[in-house]
Enzyme design. Structure first.
Site, PDB file in Angstrom:
ATOM      1  N   CYS A 274       0.825  -1.204   0.000  1.00  0.00           N
ATOM      2  CA  CYS A 274       0.000   0.000   0.000  1.00  0.00           C
ATOM      3  C   CYS A 274       0.863   1.259   0.000  1.00  0.00           C
ATOM      4  O   CYS A 274       2.069   1.199   0.232  1.00  0.00           O
ATOM      5  CB  CYS A 274      -0.936   0.020   1.199  1.00  0.00           C
ATOM      6  SG  CYS A 274      -0.046   0.074   2.776  1.00  0.00           S
TER       7      CYS A 274
ATOM      8  N   CYS B 111       2.527   1.872   3.273  1.00  0.00           N
ATOM      9  CA  CYS B 111       3.715   1.014   3.434  1.00  0.00           C
ATOM     10  C   CYS B 111       4.883   1.590   2.631  1.00  0.00           C
ATOM     11  O   CYS B 111       6.042   1.471   3.035  1.00  0.00           O
ATOM     12  CB  CYS B 111       3.418  -0.397   2.942  1.00  0.00           C
ATOM     13  SG  CYS B 111       2.033  -1.175   3.779  1.00  0.00           S
TER      14      CYS B 111
ATOM     15  N   ASP C 105      -3.620  22.085 -35.431  1.00  0.00           N
ATOM     16  CA  ASP C 105      -2.737  22.590 -36.479  1.00  0.00           C
ATOM     17  C   ASP C 105      -3.226  21.967 -37.785  1.00  0.00           C
ATOM     18  O   ASP C 105      -3.835  20.893 -37.770  1.00  0.00           O
ATOM     19  CB  ASP C 105      -1.292  22.167 -36.170  1.00  0.00           C
ATOM     20  CG  ASP C 105      -0.348  22.502 -37.306  1.00  0.00           C
ATOM     21  OD1 ASP C 105      -0.384  23.652 -37.786  1.00  0.00           O
ATOM     22  OD2 ASP C 105       0.413  21.612 -37.721  1.00  0.00           O
TER      23      ASP C 105
END
Length: 696
Positions: free
Chosen positions: A17, A20, A397
């Site tokens: 996690c 962690c 463009d």
């Protein structure tokens, strides 16, 4: 002791996690010879400045069974979810709890044997949890490990052994689910890493030998046989073939390659044998850059993730205060049972674990960015992914984006080969793209323009060129050039310009040729712009071409707005003005349009596989010259935003419902942990839906 200040990268496994990850990062920084350390949890990588052995780095992550491997190890050890070593204590604890439940039914809940069973299950299943929880408690760091440790020990102290043991197992399952969800989300990167071969056939001193890609140097000659993958970026020096570039561009249609054409690592040689001169080292190949950029992008915190992290920072302490009040106020002021309300308070503590909330955003972001990379769209961060979902205007463009970028001659008046030969001979000395169109036309007609001698060649800036042929001065250029020379106009000029064509004139003392040149629209442009319009997006074109040509293209394609006769600074100013009222994306080639790309809310580059500039300057790069990927990118962004909002709302509503159960005294440890696990599982599965979104 001397330290090495070089920054090194390593891959890691098993880090469960984000909380962690922070702990692991602190542990790495505490190593004696480490100057600095950074943990990229989403990409499963660490960066170490200084000296540290793999054994030291694994010891620093022993609390989460972290495994470290060298960055050069391309293959990932694929371990079954069920066979992961960190899951074994959970299996044992679950079996012991099951046996204890059976015993409690037969011997009674208060019997010593099931109680001992629950205690053993708590110790086996929650050992690593308690170690981390106690360490955090000493430091007054209240994360999910600390809250769970207090809740489980509290449950044991008030005699709720069965629920305490069950909570340990359910929490371990929740941790495993979070770890599994991140592993699934990272799969797209793992697939990209496996795309490029680790070895290549190299010719050295006339002999062919297989070499590891890390040993191949620039200038080496690589032999790529039919059916084999290209291992390194390079230039074809011998042979012809078709190459499947799906790994880079997301397009499965093979591309013909011949001498002097560029090929990329990870692409598949389908037919002929080719020899390739290596132009980049393995760490600099296009696929390596894509992997690196995607990993960095997945690690970037999106705005919604920053909100969730900030919310969680205040949410957990607030829940802890509520838990204490639930434990104290009813017994002290309302004559409530201490046992019952201590139990309710412990359940509230578990609700303080923001697991589902914390995982709600990163899994969605990582999954979306990884999916986009596999489809040939490089999104360089969660912030850009979210921003793309908010845009309401797209500026294009013209040359090379809406058009093919290759001008061709469409009309010539009159049909006079002698004049066309002279015009081509004159334009052969020019570098202008329109000049090359006239030269190509002469070659198609098999006219020998090379035999014509041009003397006193001179470029007339912004208007055309002139030169002497057979003692006579000829001009070729724009209508304004011939107006300045005093030659009369022609009504056909305006008609051709209205049709969206650029007109060039050729002549000496009069107009001898009217040549119309057009840059053909990409075949997919009209359908793409129609789809964008259906998505309620405004579209505009920014071009340096004349007004009539610009408006003609606008009518043919269905553009909302056309700005013509623009210089680069004009494009920049239009983007800035539009941003005052709209969220705007600019799409261009990543080189000429760099200022406008940078000024827009989102800069999107076309054809990122062919230019490093596109990868560096744009927020999003379409790796192939395929505009159909633009609507896909917008759809992906919008769907990601929708899923993130769903996840956050669902996580908070589940927590709120669980908290409201305290009022009638219905909240239990089981309900609290199930609300957390259920929410984590649902938001993970919801995020995984992004894997299925494909380019139409």
């Amino acid at each position: 002791m001397n330290t090495n200040n070089e920054r090194k990268s390593y891959r890691i496994q098993n880090l469960s996690c984000s909380s962690c990850a922070k702990t692991y990062e602190a542990n790495l920084k505490a190593l004696p010879n480490v100057v600095d350390a950074e943990v990229n949890h989403t990409a499963a990588k660490i960066y170490i400045t200084g000296d540290a052995t793999i054994a030291e780095m694994e010891k620093a992550g022993a609390f989460d069974n972290v495994k470290v491997r060298d960055i050069s190890e391309r293959k990932i050890e694929k371990e079954s979810f069920w066979k992961k070593k960190e899951n074994y204590p959970v299996y044992v604890a679950a079996v012991i709890v099951l046996i204890s439940l059976i015993l409690s039914f037969n011997l009674g809940e208060k019997h010593i044997l099931p109680t001992i069973g629950y205690l053993v299950a708590i110790i086996i299943g929650g050992y690593s949890l308690f170690i981390t929880g106690f360490k955090n408690l000493i430091r007054l760091k209240f994360d999910m490990n600390t809250l769970m440790t207090i809740a489980v020990i509290g449950a044991a102290l008030i005699g709720e052994w069965q629920e305490g043991a069950t909570v340990v197992i359910l929490f371990a399952i929740s941790e495993a689910l979070e770890r599994y969800s991140m592993d699934k989300a990272r799969q797209s990167i793992n697939i990209l890493m496996d795309v490029s071969p680790s070895e290549a056939l190299i010719r050295i001193d006339g002999a062919e030998q297989t070499m590891n890609v890390t040993d191949i140097r620039i200038g080496d000659i690589m032999i790529v046989k039919p059916g084999k993958k290209v291992a390194m970026d390079g230039i074809v020096i011998k042979g012809h073939s078709t190459i499947n570039q799906a790994a880079i561009t997301g397009e499965s249609v093979p591309v013909a390659k011949g001498i002097n054409d560029e090929v990329f690592a990870g692409t598949l040689n389908e037919e002929g044998l080719i020899e390739v001169k290596v132009t980049k080292l393995v760490e600099d190949t296009t696929i390596s850059k894509i992997i690196h950029l995607v990993e960095e992008a997945q690690a970037e915190r999106a705005p919604s993730q920053a909100f969730v992290d900030k919310f969680a920072k205040y949410y957990t302490p607030a829940i802890m205060i509520i838990a204490v009040l639930v434990m104290l106020i009813p017994p002290l002021l309302l004559n409530g049972s201490w046992h019952d309300w201590l139990y309710q308070g412990l359940a509230v503590l578990i609700i303080g674990c923001p697991c589902a909330l914390v995982v709600s955003t990163p899994v969605a972001i990582v999954t979306a960015i990884g999916n986009a990379a596999r489809q040939g769209v490089l999104i360089k961060g969660g912030i850009h992914l979210e921003e793309a979902g908010h845009i309401d205007t797209i500026a294009f463009d013209k040359t090379g984006t809406l058009t093919e970028g290759i001008p061709v001659v469409t009309d010539i008046f009159p049909d006079d080969n002698d004049s066309l030969i002279k015009a081509a001979a004159l334009e052969n000395g020019s570098q202008h793209p329109l000049a090359s169109a006239i030269v190509r036309k002469a070659e198609e007609e098999q006219l020998s323009y090379q035999a014509v001698t041009v003397e006193n060649f001179q470029s007339i800036t912004g208007k055309g060129v002139k030169g002497d042929i057979e003692g006579k001065t000829y001009y070729i250029g724009s209508p304004s050039l011939f107006e300045s020379l005093g030659f009369g106009g022609d009504e056909r000029i305006e008609t051709l310009q209205t049709d969206g064509k650029t007109v060039m004139l050729f002549g000496s003392d009069k107009i001898e040729l009217i040549i119309a040149v057009a840059d053909g629209l990409r075949p997919e442009v009209t359908a793409v712009l129609k789809e964008l319009k259906q998505m309620k997006l405004n579209t505009m074109m920014l071009t340096g071409d004349n007004e009539r040509t610009g408006q003609a293209i606008g009518r043919r394609t269905g553009l909302t707005l056309v700005h013509a006769n623009l210089l680069p600074e004009d494009k920049l100013n239009i983007i800035r003005e539009t941003r005052k009222q709209h969220k705007i994306a600019m799409i261009g080639d990543g080189v000429n349009d760099a200022p406008a790309l940078a000024a827009a809310d989102i800069g999107i580059a076309m054809g990122g596989s062919g230019t490093d500039t596109a990868l560096e300057t744009a927020d999003i790069a379409l790796m192939s010259d395929d505009l159909k990927k633009l609507p896909y990118t917008i759809r992906l962004s919008k769907k990601t935003l929708k899923i993130i909002k769903q996840n956050i709302a669902f996580s908070l509503i589940i927590k709120l419902i669980a908290l409201l159960l305290v009022i009638p005294g219905w909240l239990t440890l089981w309900i609290a942990i199930f609300s957390d696990i259920g929410a984590t599982l649902i938001v993970t599965l919801n995020s995984m839906r992004l894997i299925r979104l494909k380019n139409k």
